[in-house]
Design a protein around this motif. Structure first.
Motif, PDB file in Angstrom:
ATOM      1  N   VAL A 111     -28.263 -74.088 -44.417  1.00  0.00           N
ATOM      2  CA  VAL A 111     -28.009 -74.234 -45.852  1.00  0.00           C
ATOM      3  C   VAL A 111     -28.899 -73.332 -46.703  1.00  0.00           C
ATOM      4  CG1 VAL A 111     -27.365 -76.643 -45.439  1.00  0.00           C
ATOM      5  CG2 VAL A 111     -29.651 -76.115 -46.324  1.00  0.00           C
ATOM      6  N   LEU A 162     -19.966 -74.068 -50.560  1.00  0.00           N
ATOM      7  CA  LEU A 162     -19.832 -75.088 -49.527  1.00  0.00           C
ATOM      8  C   LEU A 162     -18.863 -74.661 -48.441  1.00  0.00           C
ATOM      9  CD1 LEU A 162     -19.933 -78.170 -51.866  1.00  0.00           C
ATOM     10  CD2 LEU A 162     -21.381 -77.876 -49.853  1.00  0.00           C
ATOM     11  N   MET A 193     -25.523 -77.800 -54.326  1.00  0.00           N
ATOM     12  CA  MET A 193     -24.891 -77.214 -53.144  1.00  0.00           C
ATOM     13  C   MET A 193     -23.835 -76.218 -53.594  1.00  0.00           C
ATOM     14  SD  MET A 193     -24.522 -80.640 -50.770  1.00  0.00           S
ATOM     15  CE  MET A 193     -23.260 -81.352 -51.811  1.00  0.00           C
ATOM     16  N   ASP A 244     -20.301 -78.370 -43.842  1.00  0.00           N
ATOM     17  CA  ASP A 244     -21.206 -79.157 -44.689  1.00  0.00           C
ATOM     18  C   ASP A 244     -20.695 -80.587 -44.890  1.00  0.00           C
ATOM     19  OD1 ASP A 244     -21.617 -76.215 -46.690  1.00  0.00           O
ATOM     20  OD2 ASP A 244     -23.030 -77.025 -45.215  1.00  0.00           O
TER      21      ASP A 244
END
Length: 109
Positions: free
Chosen positions: A60, A82, A79, A86
């Motif tokens: 990430v 994505l 986030m 994930d």
């Protein structure tokens, strides 16, 4: 300390979500976000240490950002970009022993 996470949902690949975790009291320990994908073990996603340093999972890094607001007792996880990998149940934590209930993130391809 009780933790309440929110912000999960369904998003297409390439999209963004922001998770937020509200703590019931002052946080002094390291705070973190973990996730658990279906059929897999829980893994660390990001950690914010009391000295201000951060740690990210390799998968990430560069896409997710953990932040905290000590005045509001919140722990956020931004986030971006994505990916379907994930997808999972995301948990906030004040380490080592306080955990919130998970919030589900689903990323469609």
């Amino acid at each position: 300390v009780q933790l309440q996470a929110s912000g999960g949902g369904l998003v297409q690949a390439g999209g963004s979500l922001r998770l937020s975790c509200q703590a019931s009291g002052t946080i002094t320990n390291a705070r973190a976000w973990y996730r658990q994908a279906p059929g897999k073990q829980r893994e660390l996603v990001a950690r914010f240490k009391p000295d201000g340093s951060t740690t990210y999972a390799d998968s990430v890094r560069g896409r997710f950002t953990i932040s905290t607001d000590n005045t509001k007792n919140t722990i956020d996880l931004q986030m971006n970009n994505l990916k379907p990998d994930d997808t999972g149940l995301y948990f906030c934590a004040v380490e080592p022993r306080f955990w919130g209930r998970g919030t589900l993130v689903t990323v469609s391809s």
